[in-house]
Scaffold this active site. Structure first.
Site, mmCIF file in Angstrom:
data_model
loop_
_atom_site.group_PDB
_atom_site.id
_atom_site.type_symbol
_atom_site.label_atom_id
_atom_site.label_comp_id
_atom_site.label_asym_id
_atom_site.label_seq_id
_atom_site.Cartn_x
_atom_site.Cartn_y
_atom_site.Cartn_z
ATOM 1 N N ASP A 539 -42.730 -4.563 4.635
ATOM 2 C CA ASP A 539 -41.627 -4.687 4.479
ATOM 3 C C ASP A 539 -40.634 -3.903 5.050
ATOM 4 O OD1 ASP A 539 -40.919 -2.977 2.786
ATOM 5 O OD2 ASP A 539 -40.405 -4.217 1.137
ATOM 6 N N ASP A 582 -37.930 -10.119 4.948
ATOM 7 C CA ASP A 582 -38.387 -8.822 5.761
ATOM 8 C C ASP A 582 -39.864 -8.586 5.434
ATOM 9 O OD1 ASP A 582 -37.880 -8.016 2.991
ATOM 10 O OD2 ASP A 582 -37.455 -5.947 3.903
#
Length: 664
Positions: A539, A582
């Protein structure tokens, strides 16, 4: 009493008895015939009703137009039989109820047939089941009523037959008694003289016309004997005259026999001079010929100038001994009437043509039917030629018998060139091999639907094809109707939709759904090969701050650039996917050792070092990576994701912008 008087009395009594007996026998026979006709009528109606019940049960299976047309034909025949006038014996009391029941059936059938145009829903299905049940019940009730009618008609017929047999036997007994009485009288008064007359007759029959009875009595037999003797004398004189007359009669009877053997319509006979010698009743009425003056008509005066002019060119041929067929036309009641005329020469014993027979058939209905059929075929051909589908008919030997104009548009082949060709030659061995199994199933009576991709004129087409067997009344499959619709655009749209459903729209990377598919496939390959597989969970560090500072548009730019850099850091055979937000996942296949995954993680971290351009700003972006390596064991994708997630959080706790590896 004189023989004549006695015979007159006997004959009068005999005639009275015979008339009475004949009348009774005729009445009983007529009653038996009427009862038999009524029984046969009830059987005919029963057969129609049975066929109607079968068609009613068959039609809801496929809703075929052919079955609907047969149902209506059967129903029409049944209604016609029920509507016939009653026999002299009277009409069965239940016929009105049967007619009313028969009149209700088309209403139910039309409702059922109308459901084929409606969308297929649970309601329409229940409606169809209800209508089918109602029609079957109505038809079964009709059949039961017809069965009662048939049984009652059979009982009436049997009673009439018994009555006829009884009257016949009684009549025979009475006639035998009468004959016995007459024989006694004849034996007393007539046997001797008649024996002499019989001997004389036998002599005449053998050809001896000189034999005489020689009976001198003054009664009737004496007068008969003398008359017989005189007659034999005159017969001898006229025998030659009768032979000539008989030859003429035989020739005349032969002509009448020939005409009788060819009497389908208007019949006439003309001699070699075109003089009318004979015309049957329909011909006399059609051409207005006076029956009493037949011999006065010529062919022109009998037929009229217009019709004669159509025959005239063919007369020399028929008078030369040739059998001629021609078409003629006349106007009647303001409309055209079409005829087919057969001219048959009459050849005499010497080989000369002495005349000819004219046999004329009214073919107006046939001509109109042919014109209507041709117009109907043209309409159907026009419709099928403009349908966006390949329509053809293939017979039981796999030979094309019909194809529509779409073959020209799709295949670049004139349909007329395909007629009569084997299917394998027309569409090519490869396409034929794709369809042969389905075609064989259809020729066994099965309705077949399938989809197949074929190369047509250098391009791939997806076709949805339906084979409908052409089943005759005897159950034999004569061929197959083939309908092929082009569903290429639909298939391409489905493929695009499927691909879109498996891709992240922002980054173009595989989404979670495609990741799961690829991960399962990669694990299977890893188990087969025994080579390690690595999964990375990533991420973006502090991504929420990026969104808060630069907005969602800036965050989207960062995600797209992050995805691009990750793709540049792995092999083309590896999988990079976006899960959500993300979060990203990388699947590395075909590793030699698990430590290779650490090298890829470092490469990804290095790829993120250059600042990300977001508008006018240059943002530093880093990532944290959790790495897990599978050695080909029984682990599934979910457990790998869970372990990679745990490793990711260890990397976060280690200060971010780094990676952590789960134990090998």
């Amino acid at each position: 009493m004189r023989i004549r008087t006695q015979l007159q009395l006997i004959l009068t009594v005999a005639a009275g008895v015979v008339l009475v007996v004949a009348g009774l026998a005729w009445q009983s026979r007529r009653a038996a015939h009427d009862a038999e006709a009524e029984q046969e009528r009830s059987r005919t109606v029963a057969r129609h009703a049975a066929a109607l019940l079968l068609l009613t049960q068959e039609y809801p299976r496929y809703f075929e137009d052919r079955v609907a047309e047969q149902w209506r034909e059967r129903h029409g025949a049944l209604v016609v039989e029920l509507g016939l006038p009653a026999s002299p014996a009277g009409e069965w009391a239940g016929l009105d109820a049967l007619r009313e029941s028969a009149r209700r059936l088309p209403l139910l059938f039309d409702l059922l047939a109308g459901l084929t145009e409606a969308p297929e829903t649970a309601f329409t299905a229940r409606r169809a089941e209800f209508l089918v049940d109602q029609m079957i019940n109505e038809t079964q009730g009709l059949a039961d009523g017809i069965y009662r009618w048939s049984r009652e008609a059979a009982a009436v017929q049997q009673a009439a037959a018994r009555r006829y047999r009884w009257i016949s036997v009684s009549s025979l007994a009475l006639l035998v008694a009468l004959l016995l009485g007459q024989s006694i009288v004849i034996a007393r008064r007539m046997v001797g003289p008649l024996t002499r007359i019989e001997r004389a007759v036998a002599g005449v029959e053998s050809g001896d016309l000189s034999v005489k009875v020689g009976l001198d009595s003054d009664d009737e037999l004496g007068h008969l004997a003398r008359g017989f003797d005189s007659m034999t004398s005159s017969i001898s004189e006229r025998r030659d005259e009768l032979r000539g007359e008989m030859q003429r009669r035989v020739a005349s009877e032969q002509r009448l026999t020939d005409i009788t053997n060819n009497i389908p319509a208007l019949i006439g006979y003309f001699d070699a001079d075109l003089q009318l010698g004979f015309a049957n009743g329909p011909a006399l009425r059609r051409f207005g010929v006076d029956p009493a003056r037949v011999g006065e008509y010529t062919m022109r005066s009998a037929l009229g100038d217009d019709v004669y002019a159509q025959h005239e060119p063919f007369l020399p041929r028929v008078l030369a001994g040739e059998r001629v067929t021609l078409d003629a036309e006349s106007v009647r009641h303001g409309g055209s009437v079409h005829f087919q005329v057969h001219l048959v020469p009459d050849v005499g014993a010497d080989g000369r043509v002495v005349g000819f027979y004219a046999m004329t058939f009214d073919v107006t209905a046939l001509k109109l039917a042919e014109a209507a059929r041709a117009a109907g075929e043209l309409r159907l051909r026009t419709i099928t030629d403009h349908l966006p589908a390949l329509i053809s008919y293939v017979d039981e030997h796999h030979v094309i018998r019909f194809c529509n104009g779409t073959y020209r548009a799709w295949l670049g082949v004139d349909p007329s060139e395909l007629i009569g060709k084997p299917l394998s030659d027309a569409i090519g061995p490869a396409v034929y091999a794709q369809r042969r199994a389905q075609l064989e199933r259809a020729l066994r009576g099965e309705r077949v639907e399938f989809e197949v991709a074929s190369m047509v004129r250098g391009a791939s087409r997806h076709l949805r094809t339906e084979y409908i067997p052409d089943v005759g009344a005897d159950g034999h499959v004569a061929g197959v109707y083939a309908l092929s619709a082009d569903i290429t655009a639909l298939k391409e749209a489905e493929a695009r939709m499927s691909e879109q459903a498996r891709r992240d729209p922002l980054t173009g990377l595989p989404n979670r759904r495609q990741l799961n598919e690829r991960l399962d496939e990669a694990l299977a390959r890893s188990r087969r090969s025994g080579r390690p597989l690595a999964l990375m969970f990533l991420d973006i560090d502090h991504f929420k701050a990026i969104n808060d500072t630069h907005g969602h548009q800036g965050g989207d730019i960062v995600l797209q650039e992050f995805a691009r850099r990750m793709l540049g850091s792995v092999r083309s055979t590896d999988t990079v996917a976006r899960l959500a937000g993300d979060e990203f996942v990388v699947v590395l296949e075909g590793l030699n050792i698990g430590q290779e995954a650490e090298q890829v993680a470092r490469k990804i971290l290095g790829g993120m070092k250059p600042p990300f351009a977001v508008g006018a700003a240059a943002l530093p972006v880093t990532t944290s990576i959790g790495v897990v390596v599978s050695g080909g064991g029984p682990e599934d994708g979910a457990s790998l994701m869970s372990r990679a997630d745990e490793a990711l959080y260890r990397a976060k706790r280690s200060g971010r912008n780094t990676f952590a590896v789960s134990a090998y």
